[in-house]
Design a protein around this motif. Structure first.
Motif, mmCIF file in Angstrom:
data_model
loop_
_atom_site.group_PDB
_atom_site.id
_atom_site.type_symbol
_atom_site.label_atom_id
_atom_site.label_comp_id
_atom_site.label_asym_id
_atom_site.label_seq_id
_atom_site.Cartn_x
_atom_site.Cartn_y
_atom_site.Cartn_z
ATOM 1 N N LEU A 38 0.829 -1.189 0.000
ATOM 2 C CA LEU A 38 0.000 0.000 0.000
ATOM 3 C C LEU A 38 0.869 1.246 0.000
ATOM 4 C CD1 LEU A 38 -2.738 -0.964 2.609
ATOM 5 C CD2 LEU A 38 -2.895 -1.063 0.124
ATOM 6 N N GLY A 39 0.378 2.292 -0.685
ATOM 7 C CA GLY A 39 1.063 3.565 -0.711
ATOM 8 C C GLY A 39 0.193 4.656 -0.133
ATOM 9 N N VAL A 40 0.642 5.914 -0.295
ATOM 10 C CA VAL A 40 -0.112 7.046 0.230
ATOM 11 C C VAL A 40 -1.448 7.171 -0.483
ATOM 12 C CG1 VAL A 40 -0.088 9.547 0.535
ATOM 13 C CG2 VAL A 40 2.017 8.234 0.859
ATOM 14 N N ILE B 192 -5.195 7.174 1.244
ATOM 15 C CA ILE B 192 -6.210 8.212 1.071
ATOM 16 C C ILE B 192 -7.503 7.614 0.535
ATOM 17 C CG2 ILE B 192 -6.773 10.309 -0.209
ATOM 18 C CD1 ILE B 192 -3.796 11.031 -0.116
ATOM 19 N N ALA B 193 -7.390 6.689 -0.418
ATOM 20 C CA ALA B 193 -8.587 6.035 -0.969
ATOM 21 C C ALA B 193 -9.344 5.279 0.109
ATOM 22 C CB ALA B 193 -8.180 5.086 -2.100
ATOM 23 N N ALA B 194 -8.597 4.586 0.983
ATOM 24 C CA ALA B 194 -9.248 3.851 2.064
ATOM 25 C C ALA B 194 -9.981 4.807 3.010
ATOM 26 C CB ALA B 194 -8.206 3.040 2.837
ATOM 27 N N LEU B 195 -9.373 5.936 3.323
ATOM 28 C CA LEU B 195 -10.006 6.912 4.217
ATOM 29 C C LEU B 195 -11.274 7.480 3.597
ATOM 30 C CD1 LEU B 195 -9.926 8.597 6.810
ATOM 31 C CD2 LEU B 195 -8.462 10.243 5.600
ATOM 32 N N LEU B 196 -11.223 7.838 2.305
ATOM 33 C CA LEU B 196 -12.393 8.401 1.634
ATOM 34 C C LEU B 196 -13.535 7.393 1.560
ATOM 35 C CD1 LEU B 196 -10.695 10.371 -1.290
ATOM 36 C CD2 LEU B 196 -11.746 11.316 0.774
ATOM 37 N N LEU C 207 -9.035 0.235 -5.935
ATOM 38 C CA LEU C 207 -8.359 1.476 -5.554
ATOM 39 C C LEU C 207 -7.401 1.321 -4.380
ATOM 40 C CD1 LEU C 207 -11.394 3.940 -5.780
ATOM 41 C CD2 LEU C 207 -9.650 3.508 -7.515
ATOM 42 N N ILE C 208 -7.569 0.255 -3.585
ATOM 43 C CA ILE C 208 -6.746 0.114 -2.381
ATOM 44 C C ILE C 208 -5.784 -1.068 -2.519
ATOM 45 C CG2 ILE C 208 -6.799 -0.213 0.110
ATOM 46 C CD1 ILE C 208 -9.600 1.027 0.114
#
Length: 309
Positions: free
Chosen positions: A5-7, A11-15, A57-58
């Motif tokens: 996983l990257g940055v 961010i995708a996971a948080l959204l 996306l993740i």
């Protein structure tokens, strides 16, 4: 070789988690107030869309798409053909609006009430504009000249799936038609042509990749040469054939299913989904052999005589 996983994935996971929290909260409220709208099927559709977006996306597809074309094709299929239509079936705008609180809800209401927002969305959501945006994003994703720029560990590799998701959501919006509605419902014949046009582009792209004897993308042979031939589970040719087949076969099933969905909705609007026979379709006059019409008249006279007696 790592597919970590990257940055961008963080961010995708948080959204997605924030969206899920708002949706579930709104669904619970509306399920108590309007259970016919907030059905378990809509919640299931959202869960499936969330799962597809998480894979695309993740993890694991964002990382593995840098090594295998089949994984990149799967990433596109999950975004365009699974997550986007299921997302609209889940009726997200209504539930998220009910799930937001305080300033977040006020910001959404104020954005919706602004005139320039309505004018912009009205212009963007014209059928021809939606179709052009989707097909352009679709072909841009597959263009070999842009693939090296969109692959690898860079910002474009993280941003491109989100742009594809935005184009896909715009494309499926009038087809699923769960609101918000900015136009009158598009006629069924227009939506069928709309989907057929996307299916033609999908079929051409998938078949071109699947049946090409030479590597379509120079990026993947170069990565394979760096890693070694035995590291990846698929050979170069099999990987390319699988990638093209995923786009071609699975995409065709989705677009044709969309056309069937539109026809079914059209039949339900007419009030019946079962065949209705024409009145008196099996009368003797319609099935009598040529030259024997006089027998029909004789039979009618006999019946009339019997009834008179």
């Amino acid at each position: 070789m790592q597919a970590s996983l990257g940055v961008g994935q963080g961010i995708a996971a948080l959204l997605l988690l924030m969206l899920t929290a708002a949706y579930v909260q709104g669904w619970r409220k509306l399920h108590r107030a309007m259970p016919k709208l907030a059905t378990p099927w809509r919640l299931l559709a959202f869960i499936l869309a969330f799962s597809a977006l998480s894979l695309a996306l993740i993890w694991p597809l964002p990382g593995w798409s840098n090594y295998l074309l089949a994984m990149r094709s799967s990433q596109k299929a999950f975004i365009c053909m699974i997550a986007a239509p299921l997302f609209w079936l889940a009726c997200p705008v209504h539930f998220v609006a009910w799930g937001l609180r305080g300033r977040a809800r006020q910001a959404l209401v104020s954005l919706k009430s602004q005139g320039w927002t309505k004018r912009l969305m009205y212009a963007i959501t014209q059928p021809l504009v939606l179709w052009f945006i989707y097909v352009a994003a679709f072909l841009f994703w597959h263009d070999p000249s842009f693939a090296p720029f969109l692959l690898g560990r860079n910002w474009a590799h993280t941003l491109a799936p989100w742009l594809l998701l935005g184009a896909s959501l715009l494309f499926w919006w009038p087809v699923v038609d769960t609101g918000p509605r900015l136009h009158r419902r598009f006629p069924a014949w227009l939506l069928i042509i709309y989907l057929l046009g996307a299916e033609i582009a999908n079929m051409v792209a998938g078949m071109t990749i699947a049946f090409s004897a030479d590597p379509v993308y120079a990026y993947y042979p170069a990565v394979r040469a760096q890693l070694g031939a035995d590291v990846l589970p698929l050979s170069q040719l099999i990987d390319q054939m699988a990638g093209g087949a995923i786009i071609w076969v699975f995409g065709s099933l989705v677009y044709i299913s969309g056309i069937i969905f539109i026809l079914h909705r059209l039949f339900r609007k007419d009030g019946s989904t079962t065949p209705q026979p024409i009145f008196d379709w099996d009368s003797q006059e319609k099935f009598i052999a040529p030259g024997l019409e006089h027998r029909v008249a004789q039979n009618q006279l006999r019946k009339a005589d019997l009834n008179h007696r």
